[in-house]
Design an enzyme around this catalytic site. Structure first.
Site, PDB file in Angstrom:
ATOM      1  N   CYS A   1      -5.247  -4.362   2.863  1.00 27.63           N
ATOM      2  CA  CYS A   1      -5.261  -3.025   3.485  1.00 27.63           C
ATOM      3  C   CYS A   1      -5.607  -3.105   4.957  1.00 27.63           C
ATOM      4  CB  CYS A   1      -6.218  -2.103   2.745  1.00 27.63           C
ATOM      5  SG  CYS A   1      -7.866  -2.802   2.589  1.00 27.63           S
TER       6      CYS A   1
ATOM      7  N   GLU B   1       2.998   1.453   6.500  1.00 23.83           N
ATOM      8  CA  GLU B   1       2.347   0.254   5.967  1.00 23.83           C
ATOM      9  C   GLU B   1       3.375  -0.565   5.171  1.00 23.83           C
ATOM     10  OE1 GLU B   1      -0.427   0.797   2.707  1.00 23.83           O
ATOM     11  OE2 GLU B   1      -1.835  -0.559   3.690  1.00 23.83           O
TER      12      GLU B   1
ATOM     13  N   LYS C   1      -9.599   2.329 -14.316  1.00 24.01           N
ATOM     14  CA  LYS C   1      -8.186   2.035 -14.572  1.00 24.01           C
ATOM     15  C   LYS C   1      -7.692   1.095 -13.479  1.00 24.01           C
ATOM     16  CE  LYS C   1      -4.263   3.428 -13.231  1.00 24.01           C
ATOM     17  NZ  LYS C   1      -3.498   2.165 -13.325  1.00 24.01           N
TER      18      LYS C   1
ATOM     19  N   GLU D   1      -9.806   5.505  -0.692  1.00 26.29           N
ATOM     20  CA  GLU D   1      -9.666   4.346   0.204  1.00 26.29           C
ATOM     21  C   GLU D   1      -8.180   4.018   0.241  1.00 26.29           C
ATOM     22  OE1 GLU D   1     -11.875   2.761   2.010  1.00 26.29           O
ATOM     23  OE2 GLU D   1     -13.570   3.920   1.267  1.00 26.29           O
TER      24      GLU D   1
HETATM   25  P1  NAD Z   1      -0.882   2.444  -5.550  1.00 24.55           P
HETATM   26  O1  NAD Z   1      -1.253   3.691  -4.834  1.00 24.55           O
HETATM   27  O2  NAD Z   1       0.508   2.264  -5.966  1.00 24.55           O
HETATM   28  O3  NAD Z   1      -1.764   2.272  -6.864  1.00 24.55           O
HETATM   29  C1  NAD Z   1      -3.172   2.230  -6.811  1.00 24.55           C
HETATM   30  C2  NAD Z   1      -3.714   2.646  -8.162  1.00 24.55           C
HETATM   31  O4  NAD Z   1      -3.415   4.027  -8.373  1.00 24.55           O
HETATM   32  C3  NAD Z   1      -3.086   1.916  -9.348  1.00 24.55           C
HETATM   33  O5  NAD Z   1      -4.058   1.707 -10.336  1.00 24.55           O
HETATM   34  C4  NAD Z   1      -2.033   2.908  -9.826  1.00 24.55           C
HETATM   35  O6  NAD Z   1      -1.689   2.749 -11.179  1.00 24.55           O
HETATM   36  C5  NAD Z   1      -2.753   4.215  -9.588  1.00 24.55           C
HETATM   37  N1  NAD Z   1      -1.898   5.388  -9.443  1.00 24.55           N
HETATM   38  C6  NAD Z   1      -0.623   5.460  -9.012  1.00 24.55           C
HETATM   39  N2  NAD Z   1      -0.192   6.737  -9.031  1.00 24.55           N
HETATM   40  C7  NAD Z   1      -1.222   7.489  -9.479  1.00 24.55           C
HETATM   41  C8  NAD Z   1      -1.393   8.883  -9.727  1.00 24.55           C
HETATM   42  N3  NAD Z   1      -0.418   9.765  -9.519  1.00 24.55           N
HETATM   43  N4  NAD Z   1      -2.579   9.309 -10.182  1.00 24.55           N
HETATM   44  C9  NAD Z   1      -3.596   8.449 -10.391  1.00 24.55           C
HETATM   45  N5  NAD Z   1      -3.486   7.111 -10.203  1.00 24.55           N
HETATM   46  C10 NAD Z   1      -2.303   6.640  -9.740  1.00 24.55           C
HETATM   47  O7  NAD Z   1      -1.385   1.257  -4.612  1.00 24.55           O
HETATM   48  P2  NAD Z   1      -1.140  -0.283  -4.838  1.00 24.55           P
HETATM   49  O8  NAD Z   1       0.281  -0.560  -4.489  1.00 24.55           O
HETATM   50  O9  NAD Z   1      -1.679  -0.712  -6.139  1.00 24.55           O
HETATM   51  O10 NAD Z   1      -2.107  -0.909  -3.724  1.00 24.55           O
HETATM   52  C11 NAD Z   1      -1.755  -1.058  -2.410  1.00 24.55           C
HETATM   53  C12 NAD Z   1      -2.351   0.038  -1.558  1.00 24.55           C
HETATM   54  O11 NAD Z   1      -3.772   0.027  -1.682  1.00 24.55           O
HETATM   55  C13 NAD Z   1      -2.077  -0.172  -0.096  1.00 24.55           C
HETATM   56  O12 NAD Z   1      -1.708   1.044   0.490  1.00 24.55           O
HETATM   57  C14 NAD Z   1      -3.410  -0.655   0.448  1.00 24.55           C
HETATM   58  O13 NAD Z   1      -3.584  -0.418   1.815  1.00 24.55           O
HETATM   59  C15 NAD Z   1      -4.360   0.119  -0.398  1.00 24.55           C
HETATM   60  N6  NAD Z   1      -5.691  -0.506  -0.386  1.00 24.55           N
HETATM   61  C16 NAD Z   1      -6.672   0.083   0.357  1.00 24.55           C
HETATM   62  C17 NAD Z   1      -7.929  -0.514   0.431  1.00 24.55           C
HETATM   63  C18 NAD Z   1      -9.028   0.093   1.263  1.00 24.55           C
HETATM   64  O14 NAD Z   1     -10.141  -0.400   1.191  1.00 24.55           O
HETATM   65  N7  NAD Z   1      -8.783   1.136   2.029  1.00 24.55           N
HETATM   66  C19 NAD Z   1      -8.166  -1.689  -0.264  1.00 24.55           C
HETATM   67  C20 NAD Z   1      -7.139  -2.257  -1.018  1.00 24.55           C
HETATM   68  C21 NAD Z   1      -5.900  -1.650  -1.064  1.00 24.55           C
END
Ligand code: NAD
Length: 508
Positions: free
Chosen positions: A299, A402, A185, A260
């Site tokens: 990230c 962040e 997803k 992650e």
């Molecule tokens: P997000 O947490 O809003 O969403 C990430 C994914 O999770 C999306 O597909 C979203 O639809 C899904 N999601 C949201 N709520 C959910 C739930 N309750 N249950 C299951 N899935 C759910 O994050 P974002 O805004 O898309 O991405 C940014 C974040 O990702 C930042 O915090 C960044 O640091 C992190 N990130 C981390 C890494 C790493 O390698 N550690 C890499 C890239 C991004």
């Protein structure tokens, strides 16, 4: 490039080898962050779509003798290499699609595709080179004992919007290499390149049902995948708040969970790194890159500059001068160095962080506002100027949380101990860097940083062979490297008695 017309017709669910619309028929427009206008329409899935996809992945996993989990390793590796070749073939188109989806420059999008191909090749090579099992000395010639690795089963892969294709590949490549089936997803706002990747997997010959895709929101599709009783493993990349919910949803089913999450990454600069003109130029240039590449939506962004007091003014002045010259614009336009933020909502979040920092006493050195429309003509997207906030301290929200935007905070230190304490003063622990011309000092400091990746005199590079992940609230588990493959496996001990005899524990 494969024909991706289904992307534009809302048929973006890939279930059991077929492209389908959402069960409900709902669709979502995908907006180009550079102008806020829709450029594609995808299926807006919900829990029912997630259930269908999990059922398809389960069928493919169960399969017969020839099913993917039992396909010889050499064939699995060959398929991953074919995918890498197809990615190289489609590099330009995929880079462009990533740019329109996520707002990054086309060049960044293309470099992402190179990294994605590298991830597929790395995991192909890793499994192909492995011994099929580890023979264990049972202490007697009458026993043959071996530990083998088996796929975990059906994996739910949930990915974010900042590196849609790259984050997908860090999960898909090891999941397939290990013999799993999966449902992915992608972020609901940037699903397009993941849709394209599913096409490439099919073109490379992956059997139907092994790779499934559902587009849609986190609170419906993502939440259902995380709690689904027929999902064996959830691998999630995203923010701390959603990651916590995923872990909670997965807990009752005692699923394997890999997280992650975010980071608040320190970039520590000692004065000795700036002693020569070249050293100073390199450290400033890399601090700029650390903070502002992809508008800081990384990230591992070096969002906290922690600089030695004696060079602070010179360093921040030069950094500010160069930050003001960063060319903003549509990622597809020539000469553009930074694209927009991904959405209106995300820009509003970044603006709120800057406003709170200024209220708490931060000093604005540059940015802190949307560019004048004429500066990014003809776009009217979600742009925000690179922002440097000086005189920051740990009590400020902008330093602790962040921001995930083009916002760099500046803190200072006088001693090595103080620098280490500041760099570790975060609930996260994803990545950090130390800049010093003194190799002993650099290693001493690196050894004490509580972060999953530590750079010395560099920022941002990663290697597919090296584990990636975080300490603290930056996550659980690792991607890439051997540990990134191990996440997708169960170890099984097969103990064969070659000369069975009665035990006679029970006398009767
Ligand atoms: P997000 O947490 O809003 O969403 C990430 C994914 O999770 C999306 O597909 C979203 O639809 C899904 N999601 C949201 N709520 C959910 C739930 N309750 N249950 C299951 N899935 C759910 O994050 P974002 O805004 O898309 O991405 C940014 C974040 O990702 C930042 O915090 C960044 O640091 C992190 N990130 C981390 C890494 C790493 O390698 N550690 C890499 C890239 C991004």
């Amino acid at each position: 490039m494969a024909d991706h017309k289904h992307q534009y017709a809302g048929r973006t669910h890939h279930v059991g080898g077929e492209w389908r619309p959402a069960v409900s028929g709902a669709t979502r427009e995908i907006l180009d962050p550079a102008d806020g206008r829709p450029f594609a329409v995808v299926a807006e899935g919900d829990e029912k779509d997630a259930d269908l996809a999990v059922a398809a992945a389960r069928d493919a996993f169960a399969g017969g003798q020839g099913a993917w989990p039992r396909t010889p390793v050499a064939e699995r590796a060959a398929l991953l290499r074919r995918v890498a070749d197809l990615l190289v073939r489609d590099r330009d188109e995929l880079g462009l699609l990533e740019s329109r989806d996520a707002g990054k420059t086309v060049e960044e999008g293309r470099v992402d595709v190179d990294c994605v191909a590298d991830a597929f090749r790395y995991f192909a090579d890793l499994v192909a080179a492995e011994a099929p099992g580890r023979v264990v000395d049972a202490g007697t010639p009458d026993v043959h004992s071996v530990v083998v690795h088996e796929p975990v089963g059906v994996c739910a892969l949930i990915t974010p919007w900042n590196y849609p294709l790259l984050q997908a590949s860090w999960k898909i490549a090891p999941a397939l290499a290990a013999g799993n089936t999966f449902v992915i997803k992608p972020s609901e706002i940037t699903p397009m390149t993941t849709v394209a990747l599913l096409d490439l997997l099919a073109e490379a010959g992956l059997p139907a049902g092994v790779a499934n895709l559902v587009t849609g929101p986190g609170h419906t599709v993502g939440a259902r995948l995380a709690e689904h009783p027929d999902v064996d493993l959830v691998s999630f990349t995203g923010g701390l708040a959603s990651g916590t919910k995923v872990a909670q949803a997965a807990a009752p089913g005692v699923k394997k969970v890999a997280l992650e999450l975010g980071g608040k990454n320190p970039n520590v600069v000692f004065a000795d790194a700036c002693a020569t003109d070249d050293g100073f130029d390199t450290a400033v240039d890399q601090a700029l890159n650390a903070a502002f590449i992809h508008s800081g939506q990384v990230c591992s962004a070096g969002a906290r500059l922690i600089v030695e007091e004696s060079v602070r003014e010179r360093f921040v002045a030069e950094l500010t001068r160069r930050a003001q010259k960063i060319r903003l614009g549509r990622g597809t336009a020539d000469g553009v160095e930074c694209g927009p933020l991904v959405s209106e909502q995300h820009r509003a979040k970044v603006e709120a962080y800057v406003a709170s920092a200024l209220q708490e006493g931060a000093v604005l050195r540059c940015g802190g506002k949307r560019p004048e429309p004429s500066d990014v003509r003809p776009e009217s997207g979600y742009f925000y100027e690179p922002t440097v906030l000086d005189a920051c301290h740990r009590e400020m929200r902008v330093v602790r949380e962040e921001v995930f935007g083009p916002v760099l905070t500046v803190e200072t230190f006088r001693t090595e101990e103080e620098a280490i304490a500041l760099a570790n003063d975060t609930e996260y622990g994803l990545a950090g860097a130390v800049w010093s011309a003194d190799a002993s000092r650099a290693r001493r400091v690196a050894a004490r940083l509580r972060h999953g990746t530590v750079w010395i005199n560099d920022f941002h590079p990663y290697l597919p062979q090296a584990e990636w992940g975080g300490f603290g609230k930056s996550g659980v588990g690792r991607e890439l490297g051997p540990a990134g493959l191990a996440e997708y496996r169960e170890a099984k001990h097969v103990y064969q008695n070659l000369a069975p005899k009665p035990v006679r524990w029970f006398a009767g």
